[in-house]
Design a protein around this motif. Structure first.
Motif, PDB file in Angstrom:
ATOM      1  N   TRP A   1       0.861  -1.188   0.000  1.00  0.00           N
ATOM      2  CA  TRP A   1       0.000   0.000   0.000  1.00  0.00           C
ATOM      3  C   TRP A   1       0.894   1.234   0.000  1.00  0.00           C
ATOM      4  O   TRP A   1       1.954   1.247   0.599  1.00  0.00           O
ATOM      5  CB  TRP A   1      -0.890   0.026   1.244  1.00  0.00           C
ATOM      6  N   GLY A   2       0.442   2.298  -0.652  1.00  0.00           N
ATOM      7  CA  GLY A   2       1.227   3.525  -0.666  1.00  0.00           C
ATOM      8  C   GLY A   2       0.390   4.721  -1.036  1.00  0.00           C
ATOM      9  O   GLY A   2      -0.787   4.601  -1.360  1.00  0.00           O
ATOM     10  N   GLU A   3       1.039   5.879  -0.977  1.00  0.00           N
ATOM     11  CA  GLU A   3       0.415   7.133  -1.405  1.00  0.00           C
ATOM     12  C   GLU A   3      -0.981   7.340  -0.830  1.00  0.00           C
ATOM     13  O   GLU A   3      -1.888   7.752  -1.534  1.00  0.00           O
ATOM     14  CB  GLU A   3       0.382   7.211  -2.929  1.00  0.00           C
ATOM     15  N   ALA A   4      -1.173   7.037   0.444  1.00  0.00           N
ATOM     16  CA  ALA A   4      -2.487   7.229   1.083  1.00  0.00           C
ATOM     17  C   ALA A   4      -2.716   8.710   1.378  1.00  0.00           C
ATOM     18  O   ALA A   4      -1.830   9.382   1.907  1.00  0.00           O
ATOM     19  CB  ALA A   4      -2.562   6.414   2.368  1.00  0.00           C
ATOM     20  N   ARG A   5      -3.891   9.187   1.018  1.00  0.00           N
ATOM     21  CA  ARG A   5      -4.247  10.596   1.216  1.00  0.00           C
ATOM     22  C   ARG A   5      -5.747  10.736   1.452  1.00  0.00           C
ATOM     23  O   ARG A   5      -6.544  10.003   0.892  1.00  0.00           O
ATOM     24  CB  ARG A   5      -3.909  11.437  -0.019  1.00  0.00           C
ATOM     25  N   TYR A   6      -6.098  11.749   2.259  1.00  0.00           N
ATOM     26  CA  TYR A   6      -7.492  12.152   2.381  1.00  0.00           C
ATOM     27  C   TYR A   6      -7.784  13.140   1.266  1.00  0.00           C
ATOM     28  O   TYR A   6      -6.979  14.033   0.989  1.00  0.00           O
ATOM     29  CB  TYR A   6      -7.753  12.859   3.709  1.00  0.00           C
ATOM     30  N   GLY A   7      -8.947  13.027   0.641  1.00  0.00           N
ATOM     31  CA  GLY A   7      -9.395  14.028  -0.314  1.00  0.00           C
ATOM     32  C   GLY A   7      -9.969  15.218   0.449  1.00  0.00           C
ATOM     33  O   GLY A   7     -10.214  15.135   1.661  1.00  0.00           O
ATOM     34  N   PRO A   8     -10.192  16.347  -0.208  1.00  0.00           N
ATOM     35  CA  PRO A   8     -10.729  17.534   0.460  1.00  0.00           C
ATOM     36  C   PRO A   8     -12.075  17.291   1.136  1.00  0.00           C
ATOM     37  O   PRO A   8     -12.420  17.954   2.104  1.00  0.00           O
ATOM     38  CB  PRO A   8     -10.879  18.564  -0.663  1.00  0.00           C
ATOM     39  N   ASP A   9     -12.821  16.310   0.621  1.00  0.00           N
ATOM     40  CA  ASP A   9     -14.134  16.000   1.189  1.00  0.00           C
ATOM     41  C   ASP A   9     -14.060  14.900   2.255  1.00  0.00           C
ATOM     42  O   ASP A   9     -15.084  14.434   2.735  1.00  0.00           O
ATOM     43  CB  ASP A   9     -15.102  15.593   0.082  1.00  0.00           C
TER      44      ASP A   9
END
Length: 85
Positions: free
Chosen positions: A41-49
């Motif tokens: 797993w990689g590059e985990a991010r929350y979106g603006p929403d």
């Protein structure tokens, strides 16, 4: 995005990693991926929403964009033919 949670990536090897979510107020850590699974797993991010996205090779040889929905990971788009970052 709400300042109450943080993502934690646990790198185990090039073929295995895990994602967790940390509640900053309580210190509670919740696994977001299957512990012990041989998945990268990689590059985990929350979106603006507030939606959660990550890349993973869970469904094949290449990293693919995934979204966490209703407690499970869903691939976005067709099966990847090359790594997505």
């Amino acid at each position: 995005p709400d300042g109450r949670r943080a993502l934690i990536a646990q790198y185990i090897s090039v073929q295995q990693s895990e994602l967790h979510e940390l509640d900053l107020a309580s210190g509670r850590i919740e696994p977001l991926t299957e512990p012990g699974a041989r998945v990268s797993w990689g590059e985990a991010r929350y979106g603006p929403d507030g939606r959660l996205f990550a890349t993973s090779d869970r469904d094949g040889e290449f990293q693919q964009l995934m979204e966490r929905r209703d407690g499970r990971w869903v691939a976005l788009g067709p099966k990847a033919r090359w790594d997505v970052e």
